[in-house]
Design an enzyme around this catalytic site. Structure first.
Site, PDB file in Angstrom:
ATOM      1  N   SER A 110      47.949  33.653  47.090  1.00 32.22           N
ATOM      2  CA  SER A 110      46.849  33.929  46.161  1.00 32.22           C
ATOM      3  C   SER A 110      47.370  34.598  44.891  1.00 32.22           C
ATOM      4  O   SER A 110      48.258  34.052  44.230  1.00 32.22           O
ATOM      5  CB  SER A 110      45.802  34.787  46.886  1.00 32.22           C
ATOM      6  N   ASP A 248      40.187  25.704  50.377  1.00 26.91           N
ATOM      7  CA  ASP A 248      40.669  26.960  49.792  1.00 26.91           C
ATOM      8  C   ASP A 248      39.778  27.402  48.627  1.00 26.91           C
ATOM      9  O   ASP A 248      39.425  26.598  47.765  1.00 26.91           O
ATOM     10  CB  ASP A 248      42.099  26.708  49.280  1.00 26.91           C
ATOM     11  N   HIS A 275      41.912  29.505  52.695  1.00 29.27           N
ATOM     12  CA  HIS A 275      42.844  30.332  51.929  1.00 29.27           C
ATOM     13  C   HIS A 275      43.991  30.879  52.790  1.00 29.27           C
ATOM     14  O   HIS A 275      44.903  31.508  52.279  1.00 29.27           O
ATOM     15  CB  HIS A 275      42.032  31.493  51.328  1.00 29.27           C
TER      16      HIS A 275
END
Ligand code: PHE
Length: 306
Positions: A110, A248, A275
């Site tokens: 991320s 995601d 994610h």
């Protein structure tokens, strides 16, 4: 369901970084020839949700985790002058030097994926390869994609999210329930979140997260809201694997945009994941990353010495 034990040995310690204490955890052979340095997201989370990457120790890698300053078990600094991408990059560099890790494989999730990509641009000689999971190079693109996911939520959930936004109340039980509808689809799709994932959310540093990100994963009003270094991705020289989940929050469109710009990048989208593909499709995910790292190491050993 019983969980596999984490690979041993594990060494925990703290490094003096910028005058503060930074927590780290090293899994696997501390003298392994190759290191994977893992960078967490949030901004403001902890390393714990990345623990499945420790499985790489079974393939001979030394896997290093750490909590960024202000986060987790590191000094909980509150000086917002240090809550910047630049400072986070300097923390990665300082830890790499402090632990004498040499050239590293970088793994970033991320926002940590953004840091891994930026670090590879700034320090090409220090990076063997880059793997991003739900990583991003553009927050505006990421947020536009999140909006599309929100448009697919049930009407009642959307209405609650809209009301919260209008009233600026992101903490009411109704709003938080609606928010969790998004999280269960686009952050982690496992019916029960692993305790490490839950821990990273529970321990989220409010000072860092609120300041840099915002009140939640899809309300990005913090200082990273305009972050976009897409046009620098072509500078990356390290072998790069861009991964993400089909669902995601940092959507496959974001992953494809990165993979299209990084020279020779590989792309792997995990179809049952959002994610956290390293939890949601753990065995498949780790096999793909292991295979990539092996090739990156082999290609490197074929290169003439500097
Ligand atoms: N909060 C995400 C993380 O784990 C980063 C992110 C920012 C995701 C903006 C979506 C939109 O780092």
């Amino acid at each position: 369901m019983a969980r596999e034990p984490w690979p041993e040995p594990t060494v925990e310690g703290s490094a003096a970084i910028a005058g503060h204490s930074m927590y780290y955890r090293i899994c696997g052979d501390p003298n392994a020839p190759a290191t994977v340095l893992c960078i967490h997201g949030g901004p403001g989370a902890t390393h714990d949700y990345l623990r499945p990457l420790a499985d790489l120790a079974r393939s001979g890698y030394r896997v290093v985790f750490f909590d960024q300053l202000g986060c987790g078990r590191s000094t909980r600094i509150t000086d917002t002058a240090l809550f910047t991408v630049e400072h986070h990059l300097s923390e990665v560099d300082a830890l790499r030097r402090s632990l004498d890790l040499g050239r590293v494989h970088l793994f970033g999730s991320s926002y940590g994926g953004a840091l891994a990509l930026r670090y590879a641009i700034d320090h090409p000689a220090a990076v063997r390869s880059v793997v991003t999971a739900g990583g991003l190079a553009s927050i505006p693109l990421t947020v536009a994609e999140e909006r599309k996911w929100i448009d697919e939520l049930p009407a009642s959930v959307r209405a609650t999210l809209r009301r919260g936004e209008e009233e600026g109340d992101f903490d009411s039980p109704e709003y938080r329930a609606a928010m969790m509808e998004f999280y269960r689809r686009h952050v982690c799709r496992l019916p029960v979140w692993p305790e490490e994932v839950q821990y990273s959310f529970d321990q989220m540093s409010e000072p860092v997260y609120r300041y840099m990100n915002g009140p939640n994963e899809f309300t990005i009003v913090g200082t990273i809201r305009d972050l976009d270094f897409s046009d620098r991705l072509r500078e990356i020289r390290a072998p790069t694997l861009v991964t993400g989940g089909r669902y995601d929050e940092v959507s496959p469109t974001v992953a494809r945009a990165i993979a299209a710009r990084v020279p020779n990048a590989e792309l792997a989208i995990f179809n049952a994941s959002s994610h956290m593909p390293f939890w949601e499709e753990r065995a498949l995910y780790l096999a793909r990353v292991t295979e990539f790292l092996r090739r990156a190491d082999a290609a490197r050993s074929l290169r003439p010495p500097l």
